[in-house]
Design a protein around this motif. Sequence first.
Motif, short mmCIF file in Angstrom:
data_model
loop_
_atom_site.label_atom_id
_atom_site.label_comp_id
_atom_site.label_asym_id
_atom_site.label_seq_id
_atom_site.Cartn_x
_atom_site.Cartn_y
_atom_site.Cartn_z
N LEU A 65 -24.97 14.57 10.31
CA LEU A 65 -23.85 14.53 9.37
C LEU A 65 -23.37 13.10 9.15
O LEU A 65 -23.15 12.67 8.01
N ILE A 66 -23.20 12.35 10.23
CA ILE A 66 -22.71 10.98 10.11
C ILE A 66 -23.73 10.11 9.38
O ILE A 66 -23.37 9.31 8.50
N GLY A 67 -25.00 10.28 9.70
CA GLY A 67 -26.03 9.49 9.03
C GLY A 67 -26.10 9.77 7.55
O GLY A 67 -26.11 8.84 6.72
N VAL A 68 -26.11 11.04 7.18
CA VAL A 68 -26.18 11.41 5.77
C VAL A 68 -24.91 10.99 5.04
O VAL A 68 -24.96 10.50 3.90
N SER A 69 -23.77 11.16 5.69
CA SER A 69 -22.50 10.82 5.04
C SER A 69 -22.40 9.32 4.77
O SER A 69 -21.98 8.90 3.69
N TYR A 70 -22.78 8.51 5.75
CA TYR A 70 -22.69 7.06 5.53
C TYR A 70 -23.71 6.60 4.49
O TYR A 70 -23.42 5.71 3.68
N TRP A 71 -24.88 7.19 4.50
CA TRP A 71 -25.89 6.85 3.48
C TRP A 71 -25.38 7.20 2.09
O TRP A 71 -25.52 6.42 1.15
N THR A 72 -24.75 8.37 1.96
CA THR A 72 -24.20 8.79 0.67
C THR A 72 -23.06 7.87 0.24
O THR A 72 -22.97 7.46 -0.93
N TYR A 73 -22.19 7.52 1.18
CA TYR A 73 -21.07 6.62 0.89
C TYR A 73 -21.59 5.26 0.40
O TYR A 73 -21.12 4.72 -0.60
N SER A 74 -22.57 4.71 1.11
CA SER A 74 -23.12 3.40 0.72
C SER A 74 -23.79 3.48 -0.64
O SER A 74 -23.68 2.57 -1.46
N LEU A 75 -24.49 4.59 -0.88
CA LEU A 75 -25.19 4.76 -2.15
C LEU A 75 -24.20 4.79 -3.30
O LEU A 75 -24.38 4.12 -4.33
N ILE A 76 -23.12 5.56 -3.15
CA ILE A 76 -22.11 5.68 -4.21
C ILE A 76 -21.37 4.35 -4.38
O ILE A 76 -21.14 3.89 -5.50
N ARG A 77 -21.00 3.74 -3.26
CA ARG A 77 -20.27 2.47 -3.33
C ARG A 77 -21.07 1.40 -4.04
O ARG A 77 -20.55 0.65 -4.88
N ASN A 78 -22.35 1.32 -3.73
CA ASN A 78 -23.19 0.30 -4.35
C ASN A 78 -23.61 0.67 -5.77
O ASN A 78 -24.07 -0.18 -6.53
N ALA A 79 -23.46 1.97 -6.13
CA ALA A 79 -23.79 2.40 -7.49
C ALA A 79 -22.66 2.13 -8.46
O ALA A 79 -22.86 2.17 -9.67
N VAL A 80 -21.46 1.87 -7.95
CA VAL A 80 -20.34 1.52 -8.82
C VAL A 80 -20.68 0.21 -9.54
O VAL A 80 -21.07 -0.76 -8.89
N PRO A 81 -20.58 0.17 -10.85
CA PRO A 81 -20.95 -1.05 -11.58
C PRO A 81 -20.18 -2.27 -11.08
O PRO A 81 -18.98 -2.21 -10.84
N GLU A 82 -20.92 -3.37 -10.89
CA GLU A 82 -20.28 -4.62 -10.46
C GLU A 82 -19.62 -5.26 -11.67
O GLU A 82 -20.21 -6.09 -12.36
N GLN A 83 -18.40 -4.85 -11.93
CA GLN A 83 -17.67 -5.33 -13.10
C GLN A 83 -17.04 -6.68 -12.76
O GLN A 83 -15.87 -6.77 -12.42
N LYS A 84 -17.87 -7.72 -12.85
CA LYS A 84 -17.46 -9.04 -12.38
C LYS A 84 -16.22 -9.56 -13.10
O LYS A 84 -15.27 -10.03 -12.46
N ALA A 85 -16.20 -9.47 -14.43
CA ALA A 85 -15.06 -9.99 -15.19
C ALA A 85 -13.77 -9.27 -14.81
O ALA A 85 -12.74 -9.91 -14.56
N ASP A 86 -13.83 -7.93 -14.74
CA ASP A 86 -12.64 -7.16 -14.37
C ASP A 86 -12.24 -7.45 -12.93
O ASP A 86 -11.05 -7.54 -12.60
N ALA A 87 -13.23 -7.58 -12.04
CA ALA A 87 -12.95 -7.82 -10.63
C ALA A 87 -12.25 -9.17 -10.43
O ALA A 87 -11.31 -9.27 -9.64
#
Length: 310
Positions: A65-87
């Motif tokens: 559970l912990i392995g799958v959950s962290y993998w999913t969290y990292s995948l979603i976090r890194n899939a968020v568009p890197e909106q450099k100008a807005d950031a």
Amino acid sequence: MADSSPMGESSVKTLETPPATAGGPRTEVSSPHVTESETRPGGQRALFSRLRTPRRPRIWFEVLLIGVSYWTYSLIRNAVPEQKADALANADWLWKTEHTLGIAVERSVNHAVDSVSWLVVGMNYYYATLHFVVTLGVLAWIYRFHPGRYAAARLVLFATTGVALVGYYFFPLAPPRLMDGGGFIDTVVVHHTWGSMASGNLKHMSNQYAAMPSMHIGWSLWCGLTIFAVASAPWARILGLLYPTATLVVIVATANHFWLDAAGGMLCLAFGFGVSRTWFGHLPHRLPRSPLETGPHPATAALLNRFRRA
């Protein structure tokens, strides 16, 4: 025709229709057997209560559970568009807001720590490692010595991490070290250490503009409060409180977060505790140290039964 059994269970006897013609086939209609426990209004409430009752955790399930959950969290976090100008625009706005509030001292802390090489290098490694090591260590400690509180404590951590994804998506934020003209020092780059997944050779593996909220604070405060609430040794409780305090200094000194990023992490943790309190009916430390139920979780049992039938 309907009949009632002496035990209070209701059943329906077979209904027969007369043959259409002499010697013709006879049609039988029956309904499934319905027990009293299934029709009782409180039956669903009892099942729901069983689902919410903490049970002794299984190591194989927790690791998975912990392995799958962290993998999913990292995948979603890194899939968020890197909106450099807005950031970058949000970072400028946040920096001005902190000036208005009179708390914009991050740059001074950053420069002061950077002048002491051994200290800033140690903080870089602290930032890179303890975030994971201490969190997993506390999870393992609760699993081993407080199994009745483990599921509730884990739910706090998972809910905290999950809601943080909302912040990453709707409020992209550059860390201070990446601000244009902010005057901050990227201590990892300057001192050639690997203190951040968003610096050096690892910067392409992580979303660099997901600084709000700070999960370094969310996770470290979860660790600290969990230790303080359930540990019996006074020294352990003191260390529990010192850990998130030290983490706050580190994330600011290394220019990875603003003070207000830390406030965002605290709000996410409050949400996590609220979710756990709602589901289990108590905060984790208020639950029994050992689980009252020792059997498998109803959902796990149902899943295993399905696999066995297959």
